[in-house]
Design a protein around this motif. Sequence first.
Motif, PDB file in Angstrom:
ATOM      1  N   LEU A  32      -5.691   2.166 -15.113  1.00  0.00           N
ATOM      2  CA  LEU A  32      -4.206   1.866 -14.946  1.00  0.00           C
ATOM      3  C   LEU A  32      -3.576   1.966 -16.188  1.00  0.00           C
ATOM      4  CD1 LEU A  32      -2.081   1.766 -13.090  1.00  0.00           C
ATOM      5  CD2 LEU A  32      -2.265  -0.727 -13.235  1.00  0.00           C
TER       6      LEU A  32
ATOM      7  N   TYR B 111      -0.284  -3.483  -6.677  1.00  0.00           N
ATOM      8  CA  TYR B 111      -1.179  -3.317  -5.573  1.00  0.00           C
ATOM      9  C   TYR B 111      -2.773  -3.565  -6.013  1.00  0.00           C
ATOM     10  CZ  TYR B 111      -3.988  -0.557  -2.146  1.00  0.00           C
ATOM     11  OH  TYR B 111      -5.163  -0.189  -1.170  1.00  0.00           O
ATOM     12  N   LEU B 112      -2.928  -2.926  -7.025  1.00  0.00           N
ATOM     13  CA  LEU B 112      -4.359  -3.334  -7.650  1.00  0.00           C
ATOM     14  C   LEU B 112      -4.759  -4.600  -7.957  1.00  0.00           C
ATOM     15  CD1 LEU B 112      -4.875  -0.120  -9.844  1.00  0.00           C
ATOM     16  CD2 LEU B 112      -6.211  -0.664  -7.707  1.00  0.00           C
TER      17      LEU B 112
ATOM     18  N   LYS C 139       1.768   0.319  -7.927  1.00  0.00           N
ATOM     19  CA  LYS C 139       0.379   0.624  -7.860  1.00  0.00           C
ATOM     20  C   LYS C 139      -0.374  -0.594  -8.596  1.00  0.00           C
ATOM     21  CE  LYS C 139      -3.221   3.959  -8.724  1.00  0.00           C
ATOM     22  NZ  LYS C 139      -3.826   5.251  -9.188  1.00  0.00           N
ATOM     23  N   SER C 140       0.228  -0.733  -9.638  1.00  0.00           N
ATOM     24  CA  SER C 140      -0.399  -1.816 -10.636  1.00  0.00           C
ATOM     25  C   SER C 140      -0.319  -3.285  -9.993  1.00  0.00           C
ATOM     26  CB  SER C 140       0.468  -2.233 -11.913  1.00  0.00           C
ATOM     27  OG  SER C 140       1.674  -2.754 -11.688  1.00  0.00           O
TER      28      SER C 140
ATOM     29  N   ILE D  91       4.006   4.008 -10.118  1.00  0.00           N
ATOM     30  CA  ILE D  91       2.782   3.251 -10.882  1.00  0.00           C
ATOM     31  C   ILE D  91       2.931   1.859 -11.042  1.00  0.00           C
ATOM     32  CG2 ILE D  91       4.159   3.521 -13.000  1.00  0.00           C
ATOM     33  CD1 ILE D  91       1.122   4.195 -14.408  1.00  0.00           C
TER      34      ILE D  91
ATOM     35  N   ASP E 184       8.040   7.479 -12.464  1.00  0.00           N
ATOM     36  CA  ASP E 184       7.420   8.311 -11.475  1.00  0.00           C
ATOM     37  C   ASP E 184       8.023   9.273 -10.815  1.00  0.00           C
ATOM     38  OD1 ASP E 184       4.791   6.776 -11.224  1.00  0.00           O
ATOM     39  OD2 ASP E 184       6.194   5.116 -10.866  1.00  0.00           O
TER      40      ASP E 184
ATOM     41  N   LYS F 286       0.663  -1.186   0.174  1.00  0.00           N
ATOM     42  CA  LYS F 286      -0.223  -0.006   0.104  1.00  0.00           C
ATOM     43  C   LYS F 286       0.868   1.324  -0.014  1.00  0.00           C
ATOM     44  CE  LYS F 286      -4.202   2.153   2.260  1.00  0.00           C
ATOM     45  NZ  LYS F 286      -3.497   3.716   1.865  1.00  0.00           N
TER      46      LYS F 286
ATOM     47  N   SER G 111       2.653   1.991  -3.289  1.00  0.00           N
ATOM     48  CA  SER G 111       1.882   2.298  -4.322  1.00  0.00           C
ATOM     49  C   SER G 111       1.325   3.752  -4.652  1.00  0.00           C
ATOM     50  CB  SER G 111       0.529   1.306  -4.204  1.00  0.00           C
ATOM     51  OG  SER G 111      -0.163   1.813  -3.265  1.00  0.00           O
ATOM     52  N   GLU G 112       1.519   4.347  -3.428  1.00  0.00           N
ATOM     53  CA  GLU G 112       1.188   5.737  -3.534  1.00  0.00           C
ATOM     54  C   GLU G 112       1.877   6.688  -4.271  1.00  0.00           C
ATOM     55  OE1 GLU G 112       0.997   7.091   0.545  1.00  0.00           O
ATOM     56  OE2 GLU G 112      -0.753   5.588   1.114  1.00  0.00           O
ATOM     57  N   ASN G 113       3.268   6.368  -4.557  1.00  0.00           N
ATOM     58  CA  ASN G 113       4.000   7.011  -5.522  1.00  0.00           C
ATOM     59  C   ASN G 113       4.929   6.267  -6.583  1.00  0.00           C
ATOM     60  OD1 ASN G 113       5.928   6.120  -4.015  1.00  0.00           O
ATOM     61  ND2 ASN G 113       6.246   7.772  -2.678  1.00  0.00           N
TER      62      ASN G 113
END
Length: 305
Positions: free
Chosen positions: A203, A156-157, A153-154, A150, A247, A143, A146-148
């Motif tokens: 995304l 994490y999703l 984040k992918s 990508i 990023d 988590k 994933s905030e900064n």
Amino acid sequence: MAHSHSHNHSQHHHDMKGRNLMISILLNIVITAAQVVGGLVSGSLSLLSDALHNFSDVLSLIVSYIASKLSKQKASLNRTFGYKRAEILAAFVNASTLIIVAIILIKEAYERFQEPQEIESNLVIWLSLIAIIGNGFSVLLLKKSSENNINIKSAYLHMLTDMLASVAVLVGGLLMKYYQLYWVDSLLTFLIALYLIYVGYDLLKTSTKMLMLFTPDHIDLKAVVRTVNKLEKVKKLHHVHIWNLSDDELHLEAHLDLQEDISTSEFNTLLITIEALLHDKFNINHITIQPEYKKDDSKDVIVQD
């Protein structure tokens, strides 16, 4: 403009990302194997669909892990940016797999809906509980990063949607156990697939924009130009390109038409001012500017090179 980075802090952050991704990979391999066996034994399509999603998660996590490692590789003469864009490419691949898996699940759910089958709900319930715990732990691990990032984040999703899918499978298992509503298995599979498309598309759109070097959504390019044009000795900023290399890196490339025929040292002073201004106001941290004075070319803000 001087840039200061804490190497030790950055290295620690990368190590934490890699460790957390590896833990998530191992957890999902175990969950996938258990769900495949459980789905085949119980006859649950939603459990098998969740296993398929988990398998895609394993692949996506491996892609994210490799991309995270590659992004730390140093630049070379034939790779002047190194592999900094590897994480964006990984996010694009992972988003694409979310949508592909969703389409497969919709097809399977439709076929099963035509012929509902009795399902061993107790096995579905227990395996979905295990998946919720395992994926929930992965979500917590990823988590913060994933905030900064990508790429993370992918991943994490993938974990988050899988945890939610497992919750849906658990609800379906309970409904099948106590009310014999076996068609719920197909309905939940369909709903899981729709949610995958929803998060995957967003995304995919973001990563595609970054790969195509589009101006980031949060940047007002005209405002950037107006800010620079207000400076003394500046006539007009033009031929402007702003894009995310990664990023962490937001680049600006432009031509700068000057009011006066200034010296190189004077331009250096002006450049330092521009760098500080754009970094503080727009978080642009890499700037390349071509100075010009009475050069006969287009002075449009955007020029197709």
